[in-house]
Design a protein around this motif. Structure first.
Motif, PDB file in Angstrom:
ATOM      1  N   PHE A 128       0.789  -1.225  -0.065  1.00 46.32           N
ATOM      2  CA  PHE A 128      -0.110  -0.106   0.136  1.00 46.32           C
ATOM      3  C   PHE A 128       0.849   1.181   0.139  1.00 46.32           C
ATOM      4  CE2 PHE A 128      -1.713   3.487   2.341  1.00 46.32           C
ATOM      5  CZ  PHE A 128      -2.889   3.879   1.926  1.00 46.32           C
ATOM      6  N   ALA A 132       0.732   4.231  -2.578  1.00 44.52           N
ATOM      7  CA  ALA A 132       0.132   5.577  -1.811  1.00 44.52           C
ATOM      8  C   ALA A 132       1.445   6.391  -2.303  1.00 44.52           C
ATOM      9  CB  ALA A 132      -0.269   5.351  -0.485  1.00 44.52           C
ATOM     10  N   ILE A 135       1.058   7.706  -5.973  1.00 44.87           N
ATOM     11  CA  ILE A 135      -0.137   8.750  -5.726  1.00 44.87           C
ATOM     12  C   ILE A 135      -0.061  10.078  -4.940  1.00 44.87           C
ATOM     13  CG2 ILE A 135      -2.535   8.981  -5.155  1.00 44.87           C
ATOM     14  CD1 ILE A 135      -2.978   6.167  -5.568  1.00 44.87           C
ATOM     15  N   GLY A 136       0.859   9.882  -3.765  1.00 42.15           N
ATOM     16  CA  GLY A 136       1.006  10.959  -3.079  1.00 42.15           C
ATOM     17  C   GLY A 136       1.954  12.076  -3.844  1.00 42.15           C
ATOM     18  N   LEU A 188      -6.494   0.491  -0.639  1.00 36.34           N
ATOM     19  CA  LEU A 188      -6.342   1.884  -0.956  1.00 36.34           C
ATOM     20  C   LEU A 188      -7.765   2.803  -0.603  1.00 36.34           C
ATOM     21  CD1 LEU A 188      -5.573   2.502  -4.948  1.00 36.34           C
ATOM     22  CD2 LEU A 188      -3.940   2.431  -2.722  1.00 36.34           C
ATOM     23  N   TRP A 191      -7.755   3.724   3.172  1.00 39.89           N
ATOM     24  CA  TRP A 191      -6.562   4.072   3.819  1.00 39.89           C
ATOM     25  C   TRP A 191      -5.806   5.032   2.976  1.00 39.89           C
ATOM     26  CZ3 TRP A 191      -6.024   3.029   8.373  1.00 39.89           C
ATOM     27  CH2 TRP A 191      -6.743   1.788   8.854  1.00 39.89           C
ATOM     28  N   LEU A 192      -6.049   5.245   1.714  1.00 41.74           N
ATOM     29  CA  LEU A 192      -5.468   6.451   1.112  1.00 41.74           C
ATOM     30  C   LEU A 192      -6.104   7.789   1.442  1.00 41.74           C
ATOM     31  CD1 LEU A 192      -3.465   7.386  -1.323  1.00 41.74           C
ATOM     32  CD2 LEU A 192      -5.458   7.296  -2.764  1.00 41.74           C
TER      33      LEU A 192
END
Length: 259
Positions: A128, A132, A135-136, A188, A191-192
């Protein structure tokens, strides 16, 4: 006649930026270190249950499920804040971190296949964090959108489920009608949302210069929080080795108890 420039002063001015060390925040390191300690305690209790030294229901008990969610939330908020603090890191450093995460995530999957072949880890916390983080990096350009989108993803992940996402190829997204059979599952959704909230928090602290305040950035906290800070700066290494050490120790203890 003009006075010649001092060559030593010029050299000092040129070399000063190269000598500046990366900024560390003792309380941020300590926060991550505390999460590591809680994780080790949780996994030690899980392993005691695995070897039948205690009897607990880690898969349904509200206490143990709540404890796990609390620890994961601590880690993922720090992931978001750390992405903000690492914006000025070199491209090489960022790529190295992502490759290290990918390698460690693959090792966790392989190791869990040996230990738990029927419930191996296919999308745990390291998997994850890798996704993430990618994406972050894109979301770092935004401010309030991280908070709004983070809350929306949290609520969607907690309140919405659809059988479409029960398919194995979509299980990493979350939104399933039931938890898949796996030892560690961090999808995701929701938790994202925690990571995006961490990005917002990190940007808020920097925008208001709160990272420079004594309570957060002063090195006087280095000594009293030294142990937790040391753990926090080595969190990935500790994550990778703590379970093999715990399992080896309990295996030896179990063997000695039977002989």
């Amino acid at each position: 006649m003009a006075k010649p420039a001092n060559p030593r002063k010029k050299i000092k001015q040129v070399t000063k930026p190269e000598q500046s060390a990366p900024v560390r925040y003792p309380l941020i390191d300590a926060w991550r270190g505390l999460a590591i300690v809680l994780m080790i305690v949780f996994h030690f209790c899980f392993d005691l249950n695995l070897y039948q030294f205690i009897t607990q229901d880690f898969y349904h008990s509200h206490f143990w499920l709540g404890a796990r969610d609390f620890i994961v939330t601590m880690f993922l908020l720090i992931v978001g804040i750390s992405l903000v603090l690492a914006q000025k890191s070199s491209t090489h450093s960022k790529r190295k971190r992502l490759l290290t995460l990918a390698g460690c995530a693959a090792l966790v999957t392989l190791g869990s296949m040996v230990m738990f072949p029927q419930s191996y880890i296919f999308f745990g916390i390291l998997h994850f964090i890798l996704v993430a983080s990618l994406i972050g990096q894109f979301m770092l350009r935004f401010y309030w959108l991280n908070l709004v989108l983070g809350i929306a993803i949290l609520l969607t992940g907690m309140l919405y489920a659809n059988a479409l996402f029960d398919q194995p190829c979509l299980q990493w997204l979350g939104l399933m009608t039931h938890k898949p059979v796996t030892e560690d599952y961090v999808p995701l959704f929701p938790w994202l949302g925690v990571v995006l909230a961490g990005i917002f928090l990190g940007k808020y602290l920097l925008a208001h210069r709160l990272m420079r305040l004594t309570w957060l950035g002063n090195n006087r906290f280095s000594k009293p929080l030294g142990g937790l800070g040391w753990l926090g700066r080595r969190s990935l290494l500790i994550y990778m080795i703590h379970q093999p050490i715990l399992l080896a120790g309990l295996s030896a203890w179990s063997w000695l108890s039977l002989n």
